[in-house]
Design a protein around this motif. Sequence first.
Motif, PDB file in Angstrom:
ATOM      1  N   GLN A   1       0.817  -1.217   0.000  1.00 27.99           N
ATOM      2  CA  GLN A   1       0.000   0.000   0.000  1.00 27.99           C
ATOM      3  C   GLN A   1       0.845   1.259   0.000  1.00 27.99           C
ATOM      4  OE1 GLN A   1      -3.494  -0.062   2.583  1.00 27.99           O
ATOM      5  NE2 GLN A   1      -2.811  -2.041   3.363  1.00 27.99           N
ATOM      6  N   GLY A   2       2.099   1.124   0.455  1.00 26.53           N
ATOM      7  CA  GLY A   2       2.942   2.303   0.556  1.00 26.53           C
ATOM      8  C   GLY A   2       4.020   2.351  -0.512  1.00 26.53           C
ATOM      9  N   VAL A   3       3.936   1.448  -1.483  1.00 31.99           N
ATOM     10  CA  VAL A   3       4.962   1.391  -2.530  1.00 31.99           C
ATOM     11  C   VAL A   3       4.338   1.681  -3.890  1.00 31.99           C
ATOM     12  CG1 VAL A   3       6.675  -0.059  -3.672  1.00 31.99           C
ATOM     13  CG2 VAL A   3       6.296  -0.305  -1.215  1.00 31.99           C
ATOM     14  N   GLN A   4       4.937   2.614  -4.612  1.00 37.29           N
ATOM     15  CA  GLN A   4       4.479   2.920  -5.964  1.00 37.29           C
ATOM     16  C   GLN A   4       5.550   2.439  -6.915  1.00 37.29           C
ATOM     17  OE1 GLN A   4       3.020   7.231  -5.067  1.00 37.29           O
ATOM     18  NE2 GLN A   4       2.993   7.038  -7.287  1.00 37.29           N
ATOM     19  N   PHE A   5       5.271   1.352  -7.618  1.00 37.92           N
ATOM     20  CA  PHE A   5       6.266   0.770  -8.516  1.00 37.92           C
ATOM     21  C   PHE A   5       5.971   1.157  -9.960  1.00 37.92           C
ATOM     22  CE2 PHE A   5       7.480  -2.517 -11.462  1.00 37.92           C
ATOM     23  CZ  PHE A   5       8.833  -2.615 -11.195  1.00 37.92           C
ATOM     24  N   LYS A   6       7.000   1.554 -10.690  1.00 40.70           N
ATOM     25  CA  LYS A   6       6.800   1.877 -12.098  1.00 40.70           C
ATOM     26  C   LYS A   6       7.979   1.390 -12.942  1.00 40.70           C
ATOM     27  CE  LYS A   6       5.219   3.684 -15.855  1.00 40.70           C
ATOM     28  NZ  LYS A   6       4.002   3.129 -16.495  1.00 40.70           N
ATOM     29  N   ALA A   7       7.692   0.530 -13.900  1.00 41.38           N
ATOM     30  CA  ALA A   7       8.714   0.100 -14.854  1.00 41.38           C
ATOM     31  C   ALA A   7       8.548   0.922 -16.124  1.00 41.38           C
ATOM     32  CB  ALA A   7       8.555  -1.389 -15.160  1.00 41.38           C
ATOM     33  N   PHE A   8       9.581   1.653 -16.488  1.00 40.11           N
ATOM     34  CA  PHE A   8       9.515   2.446 -17.707  1.00 40.11           C
ATOM     35  C   PHE A   8      10.005   1.624 -18.896  1.00 40.11           C
ATOM     36  CE2 PHE A   8       9.496   5.747 -14.482  1.00 40.11           C
ATOM     37  CZ  PHE A   8       8.495   6.579 -14.953  1.00 40.11           C
ATOM     38  N   LYS A   9       9.110   1.453 -19.866  1.00 41.02           N
ATOM     39  CA  LYS A   9       9.444   0.734 -21.103  1.00 41.02           C
ATOM     40  C   LYS A   9       9.761   1.758 -22.185  1.00 41.02           C
ATOM     41  CE  LYS A   9       7.902  -3.035 -19.078  1.00 41.02           C
ATOM     42  NZ  LYS A   9       8.845  -4.047 -18.585  1.00 41.02           N
TER      43      LYS A   9
ATOM     44  N   GLY B   1       3.955  -7.271 -10.593  1.00 41.78           N
ATOM     45  CA  GLY B   1       2.772  -7.889 -11.176  1.00 41.78           C
ATOM     46  C   GLY B   1       1.508  -7.626 -10.383  1.00 41.78           C
ATOM     47  N   VAL B   2       1.599  -6.738  -9.400  1.00 36.83           N
ATOM     48  CA  VAL B   2       0.436  -6.455  -8.553  1.00 36.83           C
ATOM     49  C   VAL B   2       0.024  -4.991  -8.707  1.00 36.83           C
ATOM     50  CG1 VAL B   2      -0.443  -6.396  -6.188  1.00 36.83           C
ATOM     51  CG2 VAL B   2       1.130  -8.213  -6.890  1.00 36.83           C
ATOM     52  N   GLN B   3      -1.254  -4.770  -8.972  1.00 33.84           N
ATOM     53  CA  GLN B   3      -1.793  -3.414  -9.052  1.00 33.84           C
ATOM     54  C   GLN B   3      -2.682  -3.201  -7.848  1.00 33.84           C
ATOM     55  OE1 GLN B   3      -2.811  -3.499 -13.574  1.00 33.84           O
ATOM     56  NE2 GLN B   3      -3.753  -1.648 -12.780  1.00 33.84           N
ATOM     57  N   PHE B   4      -2.228  -2.427  -6.897  1.00 32.29           N
ATOM     58  CA  PHE B   4      -2.994  -2.218  -5.680  1.00 32.29           C
ATOM     59  C   PHE B   4      -3.726  -0.880  -5.721  1.00 32.29           C
ATOM     60  CE2 PHE B   4      -3.415  -0.344  -1.539  1.00 32.29           C
ATOM     61  CZ  PHE B   4      -4.117  -1.319  -0.865  1.00 32.29           C
ATOM     62  N   LYS B   5      -4.977  -0.887  -5.325  1.00 32.25           N
ATOM     63  CA  LYS B   5      -5.716   0.372  -5.282  1.00 32.25           C
ATOM     64  C   LYS B   5      -6.638   0.416  -4.065  1.00 32.25           C
ATOM     65  CE  LYS B   5      -7.542   4.276  -6.441  1.00 32.25           C
ATOM     66  NZ  LYS B   5      -6.742   5.524  -6.411  1.00 32.25           N
ATOM     67  N   ALA B   6      -6.440   1.414  -3.217  1.00 26.78           N
ATOM     68  CA  ALA B   6      -7.339   1.642  -2.086  1.00 26.78           C
ATOM     69  C   ALA B   6      -8.310   2.747  -2.485  1.00 26.78           C
ATOM     70  CB  ALA B   6      -6.549   2.051  -0.850  1.00 26.78           C
TER      71      ALA B   6
END
Lengths: 284, 284
Positions: free
Chosen positions: A97-105, B98-103
């Motif tokens: 919930q506290g991690v924003q992951f982004k893979a740039f392609k 591989g996880v999309q989390f949304k609150a």
Amino acid sequence: MARVVGFDQHPAQTLRAGEGFSLAAVDPDSTPGYSGNKDDGKLLLAEMDDELSGLQEKLFAESRFGGTKRVLLILQAMDTAGKGGIVSHVMASMNPQGVQFKAFKAPTDEEKSYDFLWRIEKEVPAAGMVGVFDRSHYEDVLIHRVHGWASPDEIKRRYVAINEFEARLTDSGTKVVKVMLHISGDEQKERLLARLDNPAKHWKYSHGDLDERAFWDDYMSAYQAAIDETSTPDAPWHIVPANKKWYARIAVQQLLLGALSGMNLKWPKAAFDVATERELVARS
Amino acid sequence: MARVVGFDQHPAQTLRAGEGFSLAAVDPDSTPGYSGNKDDGKLLLAEMDDELSGLQEKLFAESRFGGTKRVLLILQAMDTAGKGGIVSHVMASMNPQGVQFKAFKAPTDEEKSYDFLWRIEKEVPAAGMVGVFDRSHYEDVLIHRVHGWASPDEIKRRYVAINEFEARLTDSGTKVVKVMLHISGDEQKERLLARLDNPAKHWKYSHGDLDERAFWDDYMSAYQAAIDETSTPDAPWHIVPANKKWYARIAVQQLLLGALSGMNLKWPKAAFDVATERELVARS
């Protein structure tokens, strides 16, 4: 129980690219500041999980009461260097919930129609979040330089734009942690062969990786130039020797721990009278 | 090594809300289909981590070669029921990539200016992803019904819209897993008191939780109605007794394992000649 072996010197110091830094002088097989072995490293990684997730929860909690602090981990590396492993082994202890992951392609046509920082700005972490960039705006001064997709003047303009962008992030409360995972060409060859030898890993193999591999020396020059131009006091680069995956993981974990520890995070004070609320709940 | 105690009956069957389902008849303290104790449950949770992350990696891998399958876990519950714990203890084994989390929080003014599914549609999982909704479009037929923010006719319209929306998700390759974590009123009281007794948890306490708590019976009626109207064969509700956190976690883990196992996932076949590539890499 086995004794936990910690770092002798903190990676924030030993791995930091300062004045006169030379990428060629970094041994990808080395384990700077750490005298333990692989088993020690794995134990340390597990041992620090709780501290890392605790700090992250504090960061998140602060933001719920107006805090604006955030962290942005930028991961850059040659293919197979282990960015994915950092994400699954180091970041996994943090609450998703506290991690924003982004893979740039490779950028889409729409993204290409804007300046290179347009798509990056949209993904910077919100207050209380730990952002992770798997590749980043640095691709625009790395692969673009290697293949001449941008002129030398344009690459220079981008260095300046990156420094201003990251300074703004820093000034508005973001701790920027920049990491280059550094493997050797031989190690990459081994890892590519390992992917080919395991049918469950074939999906990770791309002939394109081999094409880029041919430009290894050009990439190293592009990294050296980018590090020279953008390793600033507030947002320095850290070059993490990554031939030993276990070392890269504990080193990045320490960098995150150091970043979060330095933010003076505190549990928010109750904005209500605890005794009164306790009485109300008990009676409910 | 301790023996792992598995489920006697799969939660996908025992916890599924079918014809004539009665929420009032579910004991939040029970552990349907599981004869083990807390220690057994914790061991099982850890034991199944690798299988879950392996299946998730396969789902992700397929999407890189054109696969369109995805999973959407919808979590609904009263406050303190443990949605956050599900995310950090069950989902944590999956690769964050591989996880999309949304609150979903209270809607913004912009979101309110659209139909209730507008903000939901934007967050559905992309191909290969496991989406997790912490609250969801069901708030629009739960809290809205409890407080009369929407008329009975409007609530009925929303049930229909939800069923059509979820049918479209299913038909386009998304496995929808709907979970209500079910705690008792007494258990909620204990958990609220525990938050008040721990300064590191004060930030999680809100007087508003106590206000909603006063509407407990109305919420249970709203859940019963929503389950009656939207537990469809393709997207059934699962009511997970959640007074025992360890049970809720293994039950949801099993629901995810069941969903992924039923998707017939396969490692993508190499679209290249492995021997040729191996030779090229070796020579590089």
